[in-house]
Scaffold this active site. Sequence first.
Site, PDB file in Angstrom:
ATOM      1  N   GLU A 211       0.825  -1.212   0.000  1.00 53.26           N
ATOM      2  CA  GLU A 211       0.000   0.000   0.000  1.00 53.26           C
ATOM      3  C   GLU A 211       0.860   1.264   0.000  1.00 53.26           C
ATOM      4  O   GLU A 211       0.534   2.247  -0.663  1.00 53.26           O
ATOM      5  CB  GLU A 211      -0.950   0.005   1.201  1.00 53.26           C
ATOM      6  CG  GLU A 211      -2.033  -1.058   1.158  1.00 53.26           C
ATOM      7  CD  GLU A 211      -2.991  -0.884  -0.010  1.00 53.26           C
ATOM      8  OE1 GLU A 211      -3.004   0.194  -0.633  1.00 53.26           O
ATOM      9  OE2 GLU A 211      -3.727  -1.832  -0.319  1.00 53.26           O
TER      10      GLU A 211
ATOM     11  N   TYR B 207      -6.318   6.314   4.631  1.00 52.14           N
ATOM     12  CA  TYR B 207      -6.442   5.249   3.639  1.00 52.14           C
ATOM     13  C   TYR B 207      -5.603   4.024   4.009  1.00 52.14           C
ATOM     14  O   TYR B 207      -6.107   2.892   4.052  1.00 52.14           O
ATOM     15  CB  TYR B 207      -6.034   5.737   2.240  1.00 52.14           C
ATOM     16  CG  TYR B 207      -5.851   4.574   1.304  1.00 52.14           C
ATOM     17  CD1 TYR B 207      -6.953   3.898   0.784  1.00 52.14           C
ATOM     18  CD2 TYR B 207      -4.579   4.080   1.013  1.00 52.14           C
ATOM     19  CE1 TYR B 207      -6.787   2.784  -0.020  1.00 52.14           C
ATOM     20  CE2 TYR B 207      -4.404   2.971   0.218  1.00 52.14           C
ATOM     21  CZ  TYR B 207      -5.513   2.329  -0.303  1.00 52.14           C
ATOM     22  OH  TYR B 207      -5.344   1.204  -1.079  1.00 52.14           O
TER      23      TYR B 207
ATOM     24  N   ASP C 295      -9.454   5.726  -1.876  1.00 52.11           N
ATOM     25  CA  ASP C 295      -8.310   6.244  -2.618  1.00 52.11           C
ATOM     26  C   ASP C 295      -8.815   6.781  -3.956  1.00 52.11           C
ATOM     27  O   ASP C 295     -10.025   6.880  -4.177  1.00 52.11           O
ATOM     28  CB  ASP C 295      -7.235   5.165  -2.796  1.00 52.11           C
ATOM     29  CG  ASP C 295      -7.658   4.053  -3.744  1.00 52.11           C
ATOM     30  OD1 ASP C 295      -8.864   3.974  -4.111  1.00 52.11           O
ATOM     31  OD2 ASP C 295      -6.804   3.244  -4.151  1.00 52.11           O
TER      32      ASP C 295
END
Length: 327
Positions: free
Chosen positions: A40, A120, A138
């Site tokens: 991520e 996020y 996102d």
Amino acid sequence: MTAQYDYKLDHKQLTQWYKKNHRDLPWRANKDPYRIWLSEVMLQQTTVVAVIPYFEKFLTKFSTVHKLANAPENEVLEAWAGLGYYSRARNLHKAAKALSAQGFPQTAAELLELPGFGPYTSRAVASIAFGEKVGVLDGNVIRVLSRRFGLKLEWWNNKGREQLQNISDELSKLGQADVVNQGLMELGATVCTPQKVTCILCPWASACVAREKGLIETLPLKKPRKESEVWVWKPQVAIKDKKVALITNDYTPFLKGQMIFPGEISKEKSKPKAYDAKHNITHHDIFIQITAKKSLTGKNLQWVALKELKKVNPSSLLQKVLNKVEA
């Protein structure tokens, strides 16, 4: 909107689509929170295709969060070189030290307390690794939800973002949050893309408001661009015994806290007529006027071997300046 709409059909269609169509990516091989977190962070500002070789190389060098935590920062930055936005790597290293000592928290709220874990990333790791029923938001998810529900929202502002977050949260509560969140991201990355939209492959095509009303090209709304700023940087470059003089940056608005050349900087209304090189970092247009020095003095100077420069600061800006000096 979230209180009035029944998301059960949307959830079912998305879940079925993801299970049949998702890509086999290396970070989806298991539920290891370290691997998920690393992916991520790497995927911020970078494409999946570009990330995969870096991800695999990084894991080969730092196979566990403990190995990452115990590594010197310069080795972490060297392994990160090429991905850009080096503050991500520094925060990754800082958070690894905390995670190595205390273990991985399993909720987004706890993860949010760690360096580099924004809303996020915290939600992504908590939902995908630990199954917490929280939605993610996102760029891909913003685009998919804006189009699916025909929402003309200023998603960069708190009010618009909150409305989209509520929808994502509602969808995540209806089943496996990891599948829902990855489904939304996958849909945005492969089908409901910014330019080439493949509606025929979308599980929500028949219900999509943007498709019905011809709003695909206008949704999501475009965030106003931050105006570029002109900066004239005058680095002083001193090289002796195959070493270069650097200081910890406390004077430029870019590469803050990193090792750079000493010098001066000023913000200008227009670009200078003469300069040695030009570089861009986010909205900073940097015009470089180099002063080569035979020697420099100062208590804060650090002399770094030229061959070690990329380990100390892998930014291409420093290398661009050196190339001009050595030309």
